[in-house]
Design an enzyme around this catalytic site. Structure first.
Site, PDB file in Angstrom:
ATOM      1  N   THR A  44      -1.114   9.037   9.870  1.00 39.43           N
ATOM      2  CA  THR A  44      -2.613   9.658   9.597  1.00 39.43           C
ATOM      3  C   THR A  44      -3.278   9.844  10.672  1.00 39.43           C
ATOM      4  O   THR A  44      -3.904  10.747  11.458  1.00 39.43           O
ATOM      5  CB  THR A  44      -3.626   7.924   9.744  1.00 39.43           C
ATOM      6  OG1 THR A  44      -2.926   7.682   8.759  1.00 39.43           O
ATOM      7  CG2 THR A  44      -4.555   8.068   9.488  1.00 39.43           C
ATOM      8  N   HIS A  47      -2.613  13.357  11.383  1.00 42.97           N
ATOM      9  CA  HIS A  47      -3.994  14.393  10.149  1.00 42.97           C
ATOM     10  C   HIS A  47      -4.825  14.305  11.063  1.00 42.97           C
ATOM     11  O   HIS A  47      -5.839  15.312  10.704  1.00 42.97           O
ATOM     12  CB  HIS A  47      -3.831  13.162   9.020  1.00 42.97           C
ATOM     13  CG  HIS A  47      -2.580  13.887   8.050  1.00 42.97           C
ATOM     14  ND1 HIS A  47      -1.876  12.138   7.267  1.00 42.97           N
ATOM     15  CD2 HIS A  47      -1.970  14.671   8.122  1.00 42.97           C
ATOM     16  CE1 HIS A  47      -0.991  12.855   6.374  1.00 42.97           C
ATOM     17  NE2 HIS A  47      -0.768  14.171   6.463  1.00 42.97           N
ATOM     18  N   CYS A  97     -13.967  -6.766   5.174  1.00 44.29           N
ATOM     19  CA  CYS A  97     -16.044  -6.877   4.713  1.00 44.29           C
ATOM     20  C   CYS A  97     -15.826  -8.673   4.826  1.00 44.29           C
ATOM     21  O   CYS A  97     -16.859  -9.093   5.589  1.00 44.29           O
ATOM     22  CB  CYS A  97     -16.992  -6.205   4.294  1.00 44.29           C
ATOM     23  SG  CYS A  97     -16.578  -6.942   2.168  1.00 44.29           S
ATOM     24  N   CYS A 103     -12.553  -9.735  -1.011  1.00 39.27           N
ATOM     25  CA  CYS A 103     -11.979 -10.332   0.005  1.00 39.27           C
ATOM     26  C   CYS A 103     -12.596 -11.874  -0.178  1.00 39.27           C
ATOM     27  O   CYS A 103     -10.988 -12.559   0.263  1.00 39.27           O
ATOM     28  CB  CYS A 103     -12.770  -9.739   1.272  1.00 39.27           C
ATOM     29  SG  CYS A 103     -12.824  -8.831   2.236  1.00 39.27           S
ATOM     30  N   CYS A 111      -9.564  -4.617   0.743  1.00 35.22           N
ATOM     31  CA  CYS A 111     -11.788  -4.976   0.251  1.00 35.22           C
ATOM     32  C   CYS A 111     -12.126  -3.797  -0.149  1.00 35.22           C
ATOM     33  O   CYS A 111     -12.023  -2.404   0.556  1.00 35.22           O
ATOM     34  CB  CYS A 111     -12.161  -5.490   2.063  1.00 35.22           C
ATOM     35  SG  CYS A 111     -13.757  -5.298   1.986  1.00 35.22           S
ATOM     36  N   GLU A 199      15.752  13.230   0.042  1.00 35.24           N
ATOM     37  CA  GLU A 199      15.164  13.208   0.295  1.00 35.24           C
ATOM     38  C   GLU A 199      15.292  14.687   1.242  1.00 35.24           C
ATOM     39  O   GLU A 199      16.462  15.529   1.691  1.00 35.24           O
ATOM     40  CB  GLU A 199      15.830  12.657   2.278  1.00 35.24           C
ATOM     41  CG  GLU A 199      14.958  12.959   3.654  1.00 35.24           C
ATOM     42  CD  GLU A 199      13.522  13.633   3.639  1.00 35.24           C
ATOM     43  OE1 GLU A 199      12.315  12.521   2.993  1.00 35.24           O
ATOM     44  OE2 GLU A 199      12.731  14.729   3.453  1.00 35.24           O
ATOM     45  N   GLY A 267       3.292   6.537  -1.676  1.00 39.41           N
ATOM     46  CA  GLY A 267       3.383   8.030  -1.541  1.00 39.41           C
ATOM     47  C   GLY A 267       1.923   8.655  -2.432  1.00 39.41           C
ATOM     48  O   GLY A 267       1.865   8.368  -2.851  1.00 39.41           O
ATOM     49  N   LEU A 268       1.722   9.581  -1.335  1.00 40.31           N
ATOM     50  CA  LEU A 268       0.169  10.072  -1.580  1.00 40.31           C
ATOM     51  C   LEU A 268       0.173  11.312  -2.198  1.00 40.31           C
ATOM     52  O   LEU A 268      -0.082  11.679  -1.498  1.00 40.31           O
ATOM     53  CB  LEU A 268      -0.932   9.676  -0.958  1.00 40.31           C
ATOM     54  CG  LEU A 268      -1.115   8.633  -0.204  1.00 40.31           C
ATOM     55  CD1 LEU A 268      -2.081   7.784   0.918  1.00 40.31           C
ATOM     56  CD2 LEU A 268      -1.794   7.847  -0.834  1.00 40.31           C
ATOM     57  N   THR A 292      -0.812  -0.396  -1.236  1.00 37.64           N
ATOM     58  CA  THR A 292      -1.707  -0.089  -0.578  1.00 37.64           C
ATOM     59  C   THR A 292      -1.870  -1.002   1.038  1.00 37.64           C
ATOM     60  O   THR A 292      -2.007  -2.082   0.659  1.00 37.64           O
ATOM     61  CB  THR A 292      -3.078   0.800  -0.581  1.00 37.64           C
ATOM     62  OG1 THR A 292      -3.607   0.761   0.332  1.00 37.64           O
ATOM     63  CG2 THR A 292      -4.156  -0.803  -0.847  1.00 37.64           C
TER      64      THR A 292
END
Ligand code: NAD
Ligand code: ZN
Length: 346
Positions: A44, A47, A97, A103, A111, A199, A267-268, A292
């Site tokens: 992240t 990115h 939240c 939650c 959430c 891989e 994986g996304l 997630t």
């Protein structure tokens, strides 16, 4: 606490970031200030650094980058009860939240109004960082600081491998980026008997073996399904952990699983993925689990038990360390892919 600190800033909505001096931030009633002792780079952060499409849609510069961390509490807000000055802590990245359906039903990690640390608010690539009390995780003082920082991706790996009930089973891991590499050690610790990693990157295939894989293949040169057949026989694998986001790996990873088996998807993929649901999932009666984040905080208990009890060795996955001011060296390595986890030290 008054004073100055250095931090890595995403200053403008464009490629790159800057290392500069800023005020040490103030904390709110339910926040904690820590002196950062170890941080690590996540995909992240990369990115955000390269300013890809996702970053452009989610990040509002100027902002301090980073979210994987370990450090010492130096100040606590007036209502904080979870930790005190001097405690050694890490942080969950999802800021829930507290009042949505998820939650209220013990699923804060999904959430509906989720904010993400280091994405929607200032992060940890700095000498000091502000953590939310809800996210603070108190570490055992015996845990090495760098391992404490990478408990966050370790948590991703745990939640991906755990649904696979891998004890005594044949396991396929597609994608040996940092999270895939850590997953190899987790699968081993959870009792997997035979682990195959697919891989394309040679450096990461070698690291997979160091993390405990039994077999590695390059899916560009060797057909994954043929390799599965050669190693595990016609039965296939009992469980696939998909950690690449590549559509071919997702499709073949699902095909490789035996009837009645399990697939975890972490994986996304960049885009929609076409699957043969009828033949590869429904008629095979396999279970597909989307994963997630990390559960708050059952996953953290497992992560810290594994690290504290030395049930996994994370040292091979930590391949590089730089002073925070040299963060760009880390970003360059992320681009090349010849790395595991990269530690940045303020
Ligand atoms: P990464 O990008 O460093 O690793 C992905 C790896 O997959 C790379 O080593 C790449 O060479 C390999 N790969 C590419 N094509 C492949 C193929 N066809 N077959 C097998 N491997 C292939 O990412 P990471 O940081 O290790 O994270 C793994 C994945 O999980 C990424 O897609 C990331 O976005 C995602 N992720 C999801 C969550 C979540 O909460 N769901 C959290 C963290 C990461
Ligand atoms: Zn919520």
């Amino acid at each position: 606490m008054k004073g100055k600190m250095h931090a890595v800033f995403k200053e403008k909505p464009e490629y790159g970031a800057v290392y500069k001096e800023v005020e040490i931030p103030d904390i709110g009633e339910e926040q904690v200030l820590i002196k950062v002792e170890s941080t690590s780079i996540c995909g992240t952060d990369y990115h955000i650094y390269i300013w890809n499409k996702w970053a452009q849609e989610n990040i509002k510069p100027p902002q301090i980058m980073g979210h994987e961390v370990a450090g010492e509490v130096v100040e606590v807000g007036s209502r904080v009860e979870k930790v005190k000055k001097g405690d050694f802590v890490s942080s969950e990245t999802h800021i829930p939240c507290g009042h949505c359906y998820q939650c209220q039903t013990g699923q804060q990690h999904i959430c509906q109004n989720m904010k993400i640390f280091g994405v929607h608010q200032d992060g940890v690539f700095a000498e000091y960082a502000v953590l939310e009390e809800v996210d603070v995780w108190k570490n055992d003082p015996s845990i090495p600081k760098d391992f404490a920082s990478i408990q966050e991706p370790l948590g991703n790996a745990i939640d991906t491998i755990l649904p696979g009930n891998v004890a005594g089973k044949d396991v396929l891991i597609t994608g040996a980026g940092p999270v895939g590499l850590i997953s190899v050690a987790v699968a081993r610790a959870f009792g997997a008997t035979n682990i195959l990693v697919s891989e394309p990157n040679e450096y990461r295939r070698k690291l997979s073996l160091e993390m405990g894989a039994d077999h590695v293949i390059n899916p560009i040169e060797t057909n994954l399904l043929t390799a599965v057949d050669d190693i595990f026989g016609e039965k296939g694998v009992d469980f696939t952990a998909e950690m690449s986001g590549h559509p071919d790996a997702i499709r073949d990873g699902i095909k490789a699983v035996t009837g009645g088996g399990i697939v975890s998807l972490l994986g996304l993929p960049d885009d929609k993925v076409k699957l043969d649901l009828t033949n590869d999932i429904i008629f095979k009666n396999i279970k597909v689990v989307g994963v997630t984040g990390r559960k708050m905080f059952s996953t953290w208990h497992i992560a810290s038990n594994l690290v504290k009890g030395e049930r996994i060795d994370l040292s091979p996955v930590i391949t590089h360390e730089f002073p925070l001011k040299d963060f760009e060296k880390g970003m360059k390595l992320m681009e090349e892919g010849n790395c595991g986890k990269i530690i940045l030290k303020p």
